[in-house]
Scaffold this active site. Structure first.
Site, PDB file in Angstrom:
ATOM      1  N   ARG A   9      75.826  99.674  75.595  1.00 25.85           N
ATOM      2  CA  ARG A   9      76.704  99.952  76.704  1.00 25.85           C
ATOM      3  C   ARG A   9      75.929 100.742  77.732  1.00 25.85           C
ATOM      4  O   ARG A   9      76.335 101.520  78.614  1.00 25.85           O
ATOM      5  CB  ARG A   9      77.966 100.888  76.179  1.00 25.85           C
ATOM      6  CG  ARG A   9      78.718 100.371  75.198  1.00 25.85           C
ATOM      7  CD  ARG A   9      79.620 101.407  74.445  1.00 25.85           C
ATOM      8  NE  ARG A   9      80.285 101.194  73.200  1.00 25.85           N
ATOM      9  CZ  ARG A   9      81.012 102.013  72.378  1.00 25.85           C
ATOM     10  NH1 ARG A   9      80.920 103.186  72.620  1.00 25.85           N
ATOM     11  NH2 ARG A   9      81.388 101.401  71.378  1.00 25.85           N
ATOM     12  N   CYS A  64      78.057  93.521  96.564  1.00 23.98           N
ATOM     13  CA  CYS A  64      77.540  92.039  96.062  1.00 23.98           C
ATOM     14  C   CYS A  64      76.917  92.010  94.704  1.00 23.98           C
ATOM     15  O   CYS A  64      77.216  91.469  93.976  1.00 23.98           O
ATOM     16  CB  CYS A  64      76.596  91.415  97.033  1.00 23.98           C
ATOM     17  SG  CYS A  64      77.487  91.188  98.576  1.00 23.98           S
ATOM     18  N   GLY A  96      75.895  85.883  96.117  1.00 23.30           N
ATOM     19  CA  GLY A  96      74.434  85.955  96.596  1.00 23.30           C
ATOM     20  C   GLY A  96      74.299  85.102  97.658  1.00 23.30           C
ATOM     21  O   GLY A  96      74.172  83.811  97.486  1.00 23.30           O
ATOM     22  N   ASN A 148      67.301  91.143  96.554  1.00 20.29           N
ATOM     23  CA  ASN A 148      67.926  91.943  95.273  1.00 20.29           C
ATOM     24  C   ASN A 148      67.113  91.708  93.970  1.00 20.29           C
ATOM     25  O   ASN A 148      67.138  92.636  92.925  1.00 20.29           O
ATOM     26  CB  ASN A 148      69.433  91.145  95.030  1.00 20.29           C
ATOM     27  CG  ASN A 148      70.253  91.106  96.282  1.00 20.29           C
ATOM     28  OD1 ASN A 148      70.596  90.264  96.620  1.00 20.29           O
ATOM     29  ND2 ASN A 148      70.251  92.280  96.925  1.00 20.29           N
ATOM     30  N   ILE A 183      74.392  79.374 100.266  1.00 18.07           N
ATOM     31  CA  ILE A 183      73.496  78.825 101.317  1.00 18.07           C
ATOM     32  C   ILE A 183      74.231  79.165 102.801  1.00 18.07           C
ATOM     33  O   ILE A 183      75.236  78.357 102.739  1.00 18.07           O
ATOM     34  CB  ILE A 183      72.577  77.878 101.304  1.00 18.07           C
ATOM     35  CG1 ILE A 183      71.590  78.084 100.196  1.00 18.07           C
ATOM     36  CG2 ILE A 183      72.013  77.781 102.489  1.00 18.07           C
ATOM     37  CD1 ILE A 183      71.040  76.856  99.837  1.00 18.07           C
ATOM     38  N   TYR A 184      74.118  79.991 103.498  1.00 22.07           N
ATOM     39  CA  TYR A 184      74.816  79.894 104.753  1.00 22.07           C
ATOM     40  C   TYR A 184      74.237  78.637 105.607  1.00 22.07           C
ATOM     41  O   TYR A 184      73.206  78.304 105.528  1.00 22.07           O
ATOM     42  CB  TYR A 184      74.539  81.182 105.787  1.00 22.07           C
ATOM     43  CG  TYR A 184      75.375  82.356 105.111  1.00 22.07           C
ATOM     44  CD1 TYR A 184      76.707  82.565 105.332  1.00 22.07           C
ATOM     45  CD2 TYR A 184      74.922  83.521 104.531  1.00 22.07           C
ATOM     46  CE1 TYR A 184      77.633  83.433 104.971  1.00 22.07           C
ATOM     47  CE2 TYR A 184      75.693  84.537 104.055  1.00 22.07           C
ATOM     48  CZ  TYR A 184      77.002  84.486 104.301  1.00 22.07           C
ATOM     49  OH  TYR A 184      77.626  85.606 104.010  1.00 22.07           O
TER      50      TYR A 184
END
Length: 307
Positions: free
Chosen positions: A170, A189, A211, A220, A251-252
């Site tokens: 935990r 995010c 992501g 990240n 992916i933009y």
């Protein structure tokens, strides 16, 4: 069937043989897969993405640090932002004053007003990562309030549990707080991480709900690898693995061409991370305590941030 002794060693060797010869190839293969198989989706920013759901990569932290080399990653930004999280700060201007402006757009007057936060000071991001890590459950007022002793200090609880009960299942830190989401300039995010101790090594698994493969994910990877190094240092362990699990990996559309350039580049050896002095508590780390050695990346690739 219980696997022990030589069988376990054989399994480990097989896993190692299946892993790519360079950890960065996992990231590049993920990008290739999204470009080839991703679904075209609209998104909050209006930019548009190619997206797949569910990806995972495992980066060894044992004798290297996964700072991607097929483009230069903003190491100063990674380090300063993580220390800012650890402080529990939610003030974008505090980070900006150190030359790290990655939160400026989300803390701008126009952006805050667009979310209905007109009464909030510019730069006040609301109860984002640092607040959730150090004061989960406390009532958020503003970025200048003193929250000492309020809420759950998840980060310190993680460290204490690693020291006192390392086999605990935990050992988790969660930034996703549904009650506070409406108050955040940007919901988390990278939402949840779990730590795992075995054979004197500390590993970390991150669940990242969203992501941005071009800009966010390289950052990240380095950030949670760094956090693992820091906690391992404090608890007397060695860094093990960083396991990165992605939900919506995207992916933009305006990053497609820059990423195609990046895919043509051959990964170079990962650098090493040195912690230069003995640090006893997580709050005592300073920028000058860290040294990246042998970082020789390919040149920067410019990509616009979608807001």
């Amino acid at each position: 069937m219980l696997v022990v002794g030589s069988e376990l060693q054989s399994d480990a060797q097989q896993l190692s043989a299946e892993a790519p010869r360079h950890g960065e190839l996992q990231y590049l293969r993920q990008v290739e897969h999204i470009l080839r198989c991703g679904f075209k989706k609209e998104d909050r920013t209006g930019t548009g993405t190619l997206s797949v759901f569910g990806m995972q990569a495992r980066y060894s932290l044992r004798d290297e640090f996964p700072l991607l080399t097929t483009k230069r990653v903003f190491w100063k930004g990674v380090l300063e932002e993580l220390l800012w999280f650890i402080k529990g700060s939610t003030n974008a201007k505090e980070l900006s004053s150190k030359g790290v402006r990655i939160w400026d757009a989300n803390g701008s007057r126009d952006f805050l007003d667009s979310l209905g936060f007109s009464a909030r000071q510019e730069g006040d991001l609301g109860p984002v990562y640092g607040f959730q890590w150090r004061h989960f459950g406390a009532e958020y007022k503003d970025m200048d309030s003193d929250y000492s002793g309020q809420g759950v200090d998840q980060l310190q609880k993680v460290i204490d549990t690693i020291k006192t009960n390392p086999d605990d299942r935990r050992i988790i830190m969660c930034a996703w707080n549904p009650k506070d989401l409406p108050l955040m300039a940007l919901p988390p995010c990278h939402a949840l991480c779990q730590f795992y101790v075995v054979n004197g090594e500390l590993s970390c698994q991150l669940y990242q709900r969203s992501g941005d493969m071009g800009l966010g994910v390289p950052f990240n990877i380095a950030s949670y690898a760094l956090l693992t190094y820091m906690i391992a240092h404090i608890t007397g362990l060695q860094p093990g693995d960083f396991v990165h699990t992605l939900g919506d990996a995207h992916i933009y559309l305006n990053h497609i061409e820059p990423l195609k350039i990046q895919l043509q580049r051959e990964p170079r050896p990962f650098p090493k991370l040195k912690i230069l002095r003995k640090v006893e508590t997580i709050d005592d780390f300073k920028v000058e305590d860290f040294q990246i050695e042998g970082y020789n990346p390919h040149p920067t690739i410019k990509m616009e941030m979608a807001v």
